[in-house]
Design an enzyme around this catalytic site. Sequence first.
Site, short mmCIF file in Angstrom:
data_model
loop_
_atom_site.label_atom_id
_atom_site.label_comp_id
_atom_site.label_asym_id
_atom_site.label_seq_id
_atom_site.Cartn_x
_atom_site.Cartn_y
_atom_site.Cartn_z
N CYS A 5 0.73 -1.02 0.04
CA CYS A 5 -0.11 0.13 -0.04
C CYS A 5 0.96 1.19 0.07
O CYS A 5 1.99 0.90 0.34
CB CYS A 5 -0.91 -0.03 1.20
SG CYS A 5 -2.25 1.02 0.84
N CYS A 49 -0.23 4.05 1.78
CA CYS A 49 -0.66 5.12 2.70
C CYS A 49 0.64 5.25 3.85
O CYS A 49 0.58 6.50 4.43
CB CYS A 49 -1.92 4.64 3.31
SG CYS A 49 -2.19 2.84 4.17
N CYS A 106 -4.14 5.91 0.65
CA CYS A 106 -3.45 4.71 0.09
C CYS A 106 -3.30 4.84 -1.62
O CYS A 106 -2.65 3.90 -2.09
CB CYS A 106 -4.59 3.58 0.20
SG CYS A 106 -5.14 3.33 1.89
N LYS A 126 -12.40 -4.82 1.66
CA LYS A 126 -11.95 -4.05 2.76
C LYS A 126 -12.95 -3.12 3.16
O LYS A 126 -12.96 -2.21 2.39
CB LYS A 126 -10.57 -3.58 2.74
CG LYS A 126 -9.89 -2.88 3.84
CD LYS A 126 -8.48 -2.37 3.65
CE LYS A 126 -7.78 -1.42 4.49
NZ LYS A 126 -6.52 -1.14 4.16
N ARG A 132 -3.36 3.03 12.56
CA ARG A 132 -2.87 4.24 12.20
C ARG A 132 -1.90 4.99 12.84
O ARG A 132 -1.22 5.81 12.43
CB ARG A 132 -4.18 5.31 11.57
CG ARG A 132 -4.95 4.56 10.43
CD ARG A 132 -6.20 5.14 10.29
NE ARG A 132 -6.78 4.23 8.98
CZ ARG A 132 -8.13 4.74 8.51
NH1 ARG A 132 -8.75 5.72 9.10
NH2 ARG A 132 -8.60 3.96 7.79
N ARG A 137 -11.14 7.41 3.76
CA ARG A 137 -11.05 6.37 2.59
C ARG A 137 -12.19 5.74 2.20
O ARG A 137 -12.19 4.80 1.50
CB ARG A 137 -10.27 5.50 3.27
CG ARG A 137 -8.75 5.90 3.78
CD ARG A 137 -7.96 4.74 4.16
NE ARG A 137 -6.66 5.38 4.70
CZ ARG A 137 -5.68 4.94 5.52
NH1 ARG A 137 -6.10 4.15 6.15
NH2 ARG A 137 -4.58 5.44 5.44
N GLU A 154 -16.98 -7.58 -5.37
CA GLU A 154 -15.42 -6.81 -5.21
C GLU A 154 -14.25 -8.15 -5.28
O GLU A 154 -13.42 -8.24 -5.94
CB GLU A 154 -15.12 -6.11 -3.88
CG GLU A 154 -15.79 -4.77 -3.89
CD GLU A 154 -14.99 -3.63 -4.87
OE1 GLU A 154 -13.68 -4.00 -5.14
OE2 GLU A 154 -15.51 -2.53 -4.96
N LYS A 180 -11.26 -8.37 6.10
CA LYS A 180 -11.06 -7.41 7.03
C LYS A 180 -12.00 -6.15 7.00
O LYS A 180 -12.55 -5.81 6.27
CB LYS A 180 -9.77 -6.56 6.48
CG LYS A 180 -9.16 -5.65 7.33
CD LYS A 180 -7.73 -5.17 6.73
CE LYS A 180 -7.08 -4.15 7.71
NZ LYS A 180 -5.80 -3.53 6.99
N TYR A 238 -2.84 -9.86 16.26
CA TYR A 238 -1.77 -9.26 17.22
C TYR A 238 -1.66 -10.11 18.35
O TYR A 238 -0.88 -10.06 19.32
CB TYR A 238 -2.38 -7.76 17.64
CG TYR A 238 -2.21 -6.95 16.25
CD1 TYR A 238 -1.18 -6.41 15.73
CD2 TYR A 238 -3.24 -6.40 15.81
CE1 TYR A 238 -1.07 -5.64 14.50
CE2 TYR A 238 -3.36 -5.82 14.94
CZ TYR A 238 -2.33 -5.17 14.11
OH TYR A 238 -2.48 -4.52 12.92
ZN LIG Z 1 -3.35 1.82 2.75
#
Ligand SMILES: [Zn+2]
Length: 310
Positions: A103, A105, A113, A182, A192, A204, A220, A235, A300
């Site tokens: 990406c 971003c 992005c 997404k 972020r 976004r 998509e 996601k 995580y």
């Molecule tokens: Zn991005």
Amino acid sequence: MVRETHLHPGALIYPLFICPGEGIRKEIGSMPGVFNLSIDEAIKEAEACASLGLGGLLLFGLPAQKDEEATGAWAEDGIVQQALRTIKQNKALDSLVAIADVCLCEYTPHGHCGVVKRDGDHYEIQNDSSVVLIAKTAASLAQAGADIVAPSDMMDGRVEAIRNALDAGGHEQIPIMSYASKFASAFYGPFREAADSAPQFGDRRSYQMDGANLREAMREIDQDIAEGADMLLMKPAMPYLDVIRAARERYDLPMGAYQVSGEYSMLHAAFARGWLEPERTMMESLLSIRRAGADFIVTYFAKEAAKVLG
Ligand SMILES: [Zn+2]
């Protein structure tokens, strides 16, 4: 004997945020236990992941400098490219699949992005010029040693452009794991901070999906598969388990889900107050994602969960 769904460490992927410097291990305020790591520290973290039997790593980069062309994303000496080369030289890390996020971003000053065209207060994301840079980024990451490239930008036509760029660079065997659906989600907030990629203006929603639309999500995904996606990454996870289930029933491609930063942070906030029991809640959250139909989970919690699984 009759349990229907299982978790195992090999199906867990751990995200790493790589930053420049040496000996750097900077905890992300909203994500306890998650750090920005310089390459030397990231290698230690990766070694821990390998010894716990995790399936792989998902790499994000925090470049020293940002610019409009997102040079840090595709430069040969980009931060993730350097990390990949170091990982691939380390025999102890052979068991880990190195997945590189693709990406722009984290590498642009505006944090979008894609490439942005601005005219006073008005701005527009330039889809096609973004795709050129995104494809270039994917080829560069494959060249540096990525086993899988994972475009997360949601620009139109990027999977085909990445496939062409990979093939032209001699990386015909490198699969594309597409974040095909997404959603524009508030649950990305803590990420972020972790990746220093908050949009400096606007949002976004022009390129990420409306959380209300499941059928659009399937369209998509259809489009990304038609363009050559080899695997899917869904996601966020927990607020969209029905979307994961719908995709599982419709597609035979390998499919993972990303338990995103906000899902992790809100559980940790509750753990810190003693409102939820950490181990049981963590394992239940992961099991629910597997039960919805994800083959693997980016989380995580990967290391902690692998310790519980033994
Ligand atoms: Zn991005």
